[in-house]
Each structure stands twice: as C-alpha cells, then as structure tokens.
Design an enzyme around this catalytic site. Structure first.
Site, PDB file in Angstrom:
ATOM      1  N   ASP A   1       0.858  -1.184   0.000  1.00  0.00           N
ATOM      2  CA  ASP A   1       0.000   0.000   0.000  1.00  0.00           C
ATOM      3  C   ASP A   1       0.893   1.233   0.000  1.00  0.00           C
ATOM      4  OD1 ASP A   1      -2.482  -1.323   0.059  1.00  0.00           O
ATOM      5  OD2 ASP A   1      -2.456  -1.464   2.244  1.00  0.00           O
TER       6      ASP A   1
ATOM      7  N   ASP B   1      -7.293  -1.165  -4.428  1.00  0.00           N
ATOM      8  CA  ASP B   1      -8.339  -0.754  -3.485  1.00  0.00           C
ATOM      9  C   ASP B   1      -9.246   0.307  -4.109  1.00  0.00           C
ATOM     10  OD1 ASP B   1      -7.152  -2.445  -1.584  1.00  0.00           O
ATOM     11  OD2 ASP B   1      -5.909  -0.818  -0.789  1.00  0.00           O
TER      12      ASP B   1
END
Length: 165
Positions: free
Chosen positions: A121, A139
């Site tokens: 991330d 995401d």
C-alpha cells in the site's frame, strides 16, 4: 451464446486495473524503503507500507493463515463476479464496469499477497495528525466498482418506481 453480447468484453477493464496496480506497486517497492514517505501535497504522501491483513489491516495481527484465506476469498469472489458478467447483457454498462473493476482489484491484491505474503500500500491521505488507512490502486478499483454497482442499483430502483407509477 454470443459472448460479445454478455458482460465479458468488459474484462479489459479488469486487466487495466490489474496491471496498473501491479506496475505502481513495483515502482514503490523498487524506489522506496519500507515506511519511507514522500510528501506530495499538504494532505497526501506516498508511503510504502505492507498490509498483512485486509482492508484497514483487518486480521493483520494473526499468525499468517489470513494470507491464504484472503487469496481464496478473492478468487472465489472473482469467479462469482465473472459468472455475473457472463449472465449480464453487454448493455448493462455501469454494472459490468463495476464488476470488472472489482475483479481487477481483487485479483491484483491476491497476486500481491501470493507473491509477497502481503499487499503493498502507498497512498497516504492525512489531515494534521489523523491518517486515513494507506491504500493502493487495487483498493481504488474495488471501491469505484462497488460505487458503480450502488449507483446502478439506485438507477434500477428508480426505473422500477417510475414504471409502477
């Protein structure tokens, strides 16, 4: 059955989401040290973190079984959505686009988890001391896909209500 009349041609969107996510993650892993952060805007950093759990690091502190669970879950959900695309008509553009984005995002995070054992991330939004959970392109694809499905559901509901009146 003519597959071009189904939602399956929308899978090119899945491929774009999948490869965009993996390319951006590769760039972060190659150019950042773990937890390195680069300020882009007064409310946005690029920060390399590893997520061993799911959204918002759900189950990240467990012994490692969650890696396999989330990979299997992503595969199962992707196959289910693929079936929905197969059953949909090509004219259901909003729904098919939403499904395709969700497949691309789910499979990209699953591939990352299978390869690394975690998900990379890097998008870090914050305000003063408060930070939103760090996330990635996959995401974003999943969330936009879910949003498109919600919009489509509201539009379908409006159509049903107008037909009844």
């Amino acid at each position: 059955m003519n597959l071009s009349k189904t939602g399956l041609p929308f899978l090119w969107i899945s491929a774009v989401a999948f490869f965009t996510d993996l390319i951006t993650k590769l760039a972060v892993v190659k150019n950042f040290s773990l937890y390195e952060s680069v300020n882009i805007l007064p409310f946005f950093n690029l920060t390399y973190v590893r997520n061993h759990g799911a959204a918002f690091s759900f189950l990240a502190d467990h012994a490692g079984w969650q890696k396999y669970f989330f990979i299997l879950l992503a595969l199962a959900v992707s196959f289910m959505i693929l079936f929905f695309l197969y059953k949909n008509q090509a004219t259901q553009k909003l729904q098919n686009t939403g499904y395709a984005l969700m497949i691309g995002g789910a499979l990209a995070n699953a591939a990352d988890r299978a390869y690394h054992g975690f998900v990379v991330d890097f998008f870090d939004f914050y305000w003063q001391q408060w930070h939103y959970p760090v996330f990635n392109v996959a995401d974003i694809a999943i969330c936009i896909g879910a949003g498109l499905l919600a919009i489509d559901a509201f539009k379908q509901n409006d159509k049903k209500e107008s037909k009844q009146n």
